[in-house]
Design a protein around this motif. Structure first.
Motif, PDB file in Angstrom:
ATOM      1  N   ALA A  51       0.822  -1.204   0.000  1.00  0.00           N
ATOM      2  CA  ALA A  51       0.000   0.000   0.000  1.00  0.00           C
ATOM      3  C   ALA A  51       0.860   1.260   0.000  1.00  0.00           C
ATOM      4  CB  ALA A  51      -0.930  -0.002   1.208  1.00  0.00           C
ATOM      5  N   ILE A  52       1.989   1.203   0.690  1.00  0.00           N
ATOM      6  CA  ILE A  52       2.905   2.346   0.701  1.00  0.00           C
ATOM      7  C   ILE A  52       3.457   2.578  -0.709  1.00  0.00           C
ATOM      8  CG2 ILE A  52       5.085   3.242   1.613  1.00  0.00           C
ATOM      9  CD1 ILE A  52       4.533   1.588   4.147  1.00  0.00           C
ATOM     10  N   PHE A  53       3.891   1.493  -1.362  1.00  0.00           N
ATOM     11  CA  PHE A  53       4.374   1.603  -2.737  1.00  0.00           C
ATOM     12  C   PHE A  53       3.234   2.005  -3.677  1.00  0.00           C
ATOM     13  CE2 PHE A  53       7.581  -1.186  -0.865  1.00  0.00           C
ATOM     14  CZ  PHE A  53       8.755  -0.627  -1.346  1.00  0.00           C
ATOM     15  N   GLY A  54       2.037   1.520  -3.381  1.00  0.00           N
ATOM     16  CA  GLY A  54       0.885   1.864  -4.208  1.00  0.00           C
ATOM     17  C   GLY A  54       0.594   3.349  -4.204  1.00  0.00           C
ATOM     18  N   TYR A  55       0.744   3.976  -3.046  1.00  0.00           N
ATOM     19  CA  TYR A  55       0.505   5.414  -2.953  1.00  0.00           C
ATOM     20  C   TYR A  55       1.456   6.176  -3.873  1.00  0.00           C
ATOM     21  CZ  TYR A  55       0.733  10.172  -1.181  1.00  0.00           C
ATOM     22  OH  TYR A  55       0.760  11.543  -1.095  1.00  0.00           O
ATOM     23  N   PHE A  56       2.742   5.838  -3.807  1.00  0.00           N
ATOM     24  CA  PHE A  56       3.718   6.536  -4.651  1.00  0.00           C
ATOM     25  C   PHE A  56       3.530   6.190  -6.129  1.00  0.00           C
ATOM     26  CE2 PHE A  56       5.897   6.614  -0.502  1.00  0.00           C
ATOM     27  CZ  PHE A  56       6.154   7.966  -0.421  1.00  0.00           C
ATOM     28  N   LYS A  57       3.075   4.961  -6.405  1.00  0.00           N
ATOM     29  CA  LYS A  57       2.780   4.577  -7.789  1.00  0.00           C
ATOM     30  C   LYS A  57       1.652   5.431  -8.340  1.00  0.00           C
ATOM     31  CE  LYS A  57       2.394   1.733 -11.419  1.00  0.00           C
ATOM     32  NZ  LYS A  57       3.447   1.509 -12.440  1.00  0.00           N
ATOM     33  N   TRP A  58       0.580   5.583  -7.564  1.00  0.00           N
ATOM     34  CA  TRP A  58      -0.551   6.393  -8.005  1.00  0.00           C
ATOM     35  C   TRP A  58      -0.162   7.859  -8.146  1.00  0.00           C
ATOM     36  CZ3 TRP A  58      -6.288   5.344  -6.716  1.00  0.00           C
ATOM     37  CH2 TRP A  58      -6.604   4.026  -7.050  1.00  0.00           C
ATOM     38  N   LYS A  59       0.687   8.344  -7.238  1.00  0.00           N
ATOM     39  CA  LYS A  59       1.160   9.732  -7.341  1.00  0.00           C
ATOM     40  C   LYS A  59       1.919   9.936  -8.652  1.00  0.00           C
ATOM     41  CE  LYS A  59       1.802  12.673  -4.490  1.00  0.00           C
ATOM     42  NZ  LYS A  59       1.203  14.009  -4.249  1.00  0.00           N
ATOM     43  N   LYS A  60       2.711   8.959  -9.013  1.00  0.00           N
ATOM     44  CA  LYS A  60       3.467   9.046 -10.266  1.00  0.00           C
ATOM     45  C   LYS A  60       2.527   9.020 -11.458  1.00  0.00           C
ATOM     46  CE  LYS A  60       7.176   6.791 -12.859  1.00  0.00           C
ATOM     47  NZ  LYS A  60       8.157   5.667 -12.871  1.00  0.00           N
TER      48      LYS A  60
END
Length: 202
Positions: free
Chosen positions: A188-197
């Protein structure tokens, strides 16, 4: 044995769901329908009655999310007409920040659900974890709606839910499910940054 099989199968579906959510694939909603159908039985047997009930909501929310991601595009009618006349396909529903006007209603929904579910569990069930069960359930209600609307901040709700659930399911001897939610909290932490990108390039 039957419960363990369902839990393992639910864990596998959950991993598929997580990967599709990370990829912002609309097919996450198919897994989002199958997974709660499985966990309705798992949570009921484990005495997690709020989690049992929330999966009915998940089924409804998954159907809503599927339709909203398909047709809930934030486009003007004139633009939609232009797309129809030219034969162009409408763009995917964009990832956006949660509007400020939504925060107060979402907070109120969380508080009402949190207290209400806890009261029901204390008064009408034999749950020995009513407050934790109601906390994760209430926050999941909010997070699922935010996901359906494709708000990037939905990841914050899931990070907190996943961390609490990881410990809760260990306490309830649902080790496969606990491992799944432990992985959820990391992804979920990586998902947040993925979505931000994705927001910056969509």
């Amino acid at each position: 044995m039957e419960l363990n099989f369902l839990e393992i199968f639910g864990t596998i579906v959950g991993l598929v769901y997580l990967w599709l959510e990370y990829r912002t694939s609309i097919y996450l909603w198919i897994a989002g329908i199958v997974m709660p159908a499985i966990y309705i039985f798992v949570y009921y047997k484990a005495g997690l009655y709020a989690d049992f009930g929330i999966n009915i909501y998940y089924l409804i929310a998954a159907i809503y999310g599927w339709f909203f991601w398909m047709w809930g595009h934030r486009k003007k009618k004139g633009q939609q007409s232009a797309d129809a006349s030219t034969g162009d396909k409408p763009k995917d529903l964009p990832i956006v920040h949660t509007p400020w006007k939504c925060y107060l209603p979402l907070f109120l929904v969380f508080i009402v659900a949190f207290i209400g579910i806890a009261w029901i569990l204390i008064e009408y069930t034999d749950s020995n974890v009513p407050w934790l069960d109601s906390f994760t359930t209430a926050l999941s209600i909010v997070g699922m709606w935010m996901l359906a609307r494709k708000y990037v901040e939905q990841w914050f709700a899931w990070i907190l839910v996943d961390i609490v659930c990881c410990g809760l399911y260990i306490y309830k001897d649902l080790y496969f499910t606990s491992a799944l939610y432990g992985l959820y909290s990391i992804i979920a932490i990586f998902g947040y940054f993925k979505w931000k990108k994705l927001m910056s390039v969509q």
